[in-house]
Scaffold this motif. Structure first.
Motif, PDB file in Angstrom:
ATOM      1  N   ALA A 123      62.177  27.752  63.605  1.00 26.72           N
ATOM      2  CA  ALA A 123      62.094  26.620  62.685  1.00 26.72           C
ATOM      3  C   ALA A 123      60.648  26.115  62.708  1.00 26.72           C
ATOM      4  O   ALA A 123      60.108  25.833  63.776  1.00 26.72           O
ATOM      5  N   VAL A 124      60.025  26.020  61.553  1.00 29.85           N
ATOM      6  CA  VAL A 124      58.640  25.581  61.465  1.00 29.85           C
ATOM      7  C   VAL A 124      58.602  24.060  61.389  1.00 29.85           C
ATOM      8  O   VAL A 124      59.092  23.470  60.430  1.00 29.85           O
ATOM      9  N   GLU A 125      58.037  23.428  62.405  1.00 29.98           N
ATOM     10  CA  GLU A 125      57.930  21.981  62.438  1.00 29.98           C
ATOM     11  C   GLU A 125      56.553  21.502  61.995  1.00 29.98           C
ATOM     12  O   GLU A 125      56.397  20.400  61.509  1.00 29.98           O
ATOM     13  N   ASP A 126      55.533  22.348  62.190  1.00 33.07           N
ATOM     14  CA  ASP A 126      54.167  21.986  61.822  1.00 33.07           C
ATOM     15  C   ASP A 126      53.422  23.282  61.531  1.00 33.07           C
ATOM     16  O   ASP A 126      53.833  24.359  61.978  1.00 33.07           O
ATOM     17  N   GLU A 127      52.341  23.197  60.807  1.00 26.76           N
ATOM     18  CA  GLU A 127      51.569  24.381  60.458  1.00 26.76           C
ATOM     19  C   GLU A 127      50.097  24.026  60.344  1.00 26.76           C
ATOM     20  O   GLU A 127      49.737  22.872  60.150  1.00 26.76           O
ATOM     21  N   VAL A 128      49.272  25.029  60.486  1.00 22.55           N
ATOM     22  CA  VAL A 128      47.838  24.899  60.266  1.00 22.55           C
ATOM     23  C   VAL A 128      47.440  26.073  59.391  1.00 22.55           C
ATOM     24  O   VAL A 128      47.705  27.223  59.720  1.00 22.55           O
ATOM     25  N   ALA A 129      46.842  25.777  58.247  1.00 23.74           N
ATOM     26  CA  ALA A 129      46.415  26.829  57.326  1.00 23.74           C
ATOM     27  C   ALA A 129      44.893  26.915  57.341  1.00 23.74           C
ATOM     28  O   ALA A 129      44.207  25.900  57.399  1.00 23.74           O
ATOM     29  N   THR A 130      44.389  28.124  57.302  1.00 23.54           N
ATOM     30  CA  THR A 130      42.949  28.340  57.210  1.00 23.54           C
ATOM     31  C   THR A 130      42.621  28.583  55.744  1.00 23.54           C
ATOM     32  O   THR A 130      43.083  29.553  55.157  1.00 23.54           O
ATOM     33  N   ARG A 131      41.861  27.702  55.159  1.00 20.30           N
ATOM     34  CA  ARG A 131      41.475  27.824  53.756  1.00 20.30           C
ATOM     35  C   ARG A 131      40.115  28.507  53.682  1.00 20.30           C
ATOM     36  O   ARG A 131      39.210  28.187  54.445  1.00 20.30           O
ATOM     37  N   MET A 132      39.996  29.437  52.756  1.00 19.59           N
ATOM     38  CA  MET A 132      38.735  30.150  52.573  1.00 19.59           C
ATOM     39  C   MET A 132      38.360  30.133  51.104  1.00 19.59           C
ATOM     40  O   MET A 132      39.235  30.138  50.237  1.00 19.59           O
ATOM     41  N   ALA A 133      37.087  30.130  50.843  1.00 20.94           N
ATOM     42  CA  ALA A 133      36.607  30.153  49.475  1.00 20.94           C
ATOM     43  C   ALA A 133      36.949  31.504  48.844  1.00 20.94           C
ATOM     44  O   ALA A 133      36.951  32.524  49.523  1.00 20.94           O
ATOM     45  N   PRO A 134      37.254  31.526  47.532  1.00 21.92           N
ATOM     46  CA  PRO A 134      37.530  32.801  46.866  1.00 21.92           C
ATOM     47  C   PRO A 134      36.363  33.776  47.050  1.00 21.92           C
ATOM     48  O   PRO A 134      35.201  33.388  46.973  1.00 21.92           O
ATOM     49  N   GLY A 135      36.714  35.013  47.341  1.00 23.36           N
ATOM     50  CA  GLY A 135      35.674  36.034  47.512  1.00 23.36           C
ATOM     51  C   GLY A 135      35.076  36.082  48.902  1.00 23.36           C
ATOM     52  O   GLY A 135      34.246  36.932  49.202  1.00 23.36           O
ATOM     53  N   PHE A 136      35.511  35.184  49.810  1.00 24.70           N
ATOM     54  CA  PHE A 136      34.938  35.142  51.152  1.00 24.70           C
ATOM     55  C   PHE A 136      35.248  36.424  51.923  1.00 24.70           C
ATOM     56  O   PHE A 136      34.415  36.961  52.617  1.00 24.70           O
ATOM     57  N   ILE A 137      36.476  36.932  51.767  1.00 27.35           N
ATOM     58  CA  ILE A 137      36.897  38.142  52.464  1.00 27.35           C
ATOM     59  C   ILE A 137      36.908  39.299  51.475  1.00 27.35           C
ATOM     60  O   ILE A 137      37.361  39.157  50.354  1.00 27.35           O
ATOM     61  N   GLY A 138      36.430  40.431  51.890  1.00 27.62           N
ATOM     62  CA  GLY A 138      36.466  41.610  51.037  1.00 27.62           C
ATOM     63  C   GLY A 138      35.359  41.653  50.013  1.00 27.62           C
ATOM     64  O   GLY A 138      35.476  42.289  48.983  1.00 27.62           O
TER      65      GLY A 138
END
Length: 139
Positions: A123-138
């Protein structure tokens, strides 16, 4: 395409050398490393820990033109205080998201292998998302 290596924590030792200078290392470390060309690649991974046992799970999802998704194994590893207990490469990770927010509500991890047969409903009680700018990866 690339890979991800999650390691909760582990003993480390070694002697890195820079020219003639060496630095002895001894202790515990953590490693979470990504590399490679990530255009169109997604991945899921996580770690569950309570007292002694720890469970690390993960799966890389390449685009269909890079690899057959059915041939890319996942990983579920059980770790104890003295090291690995068992592992499975036949792994499924199913996320159920909130229909309004899109945030995860639960995660079902199933793994079957020669030394581990485990199903975890988280059960997910909390989360942390890593936001990246478009085009940052790849790029």
């Amino acid at each position: 395409s690339g890979y991800v290596v999650p390691v909760r924590s582990g003993a480390l030792s070694g002697t890195p050398a820079i020219g003639e200078r060496t630095v002895p290392l001894e202790g515990r470390g953590y490693h979470d490393h990504n590399w490679g060309f990530w255009d169109g690649v997604t991945w899921q991974w996580g770690q569950v820990h309570h007292e002694a046992p720890s469970f690390v799970y993960g799966r890389v999802h390449p685009p269909p033109d890079a690899a057959d998704p059915d041939r890319i194994p996942g990983l579920l590893a059980a770790l104890g205080p003295d090291g690995p207990i068992g592992y499975a490469a036949n792994v499924s990770i199913t996320e159920t998201n909130d229909p309004v927010t899109g945030r995860p509500r639960s995660i079902l991890v199933r793994g079957q292998g020669p030394s581990l047969n485990l199903s975890m409903e988280l059960a997910v009680e909390d989360e942390v998302a890593t936001r990246m700018a478009p085009g940052f990866i790849g790029v």
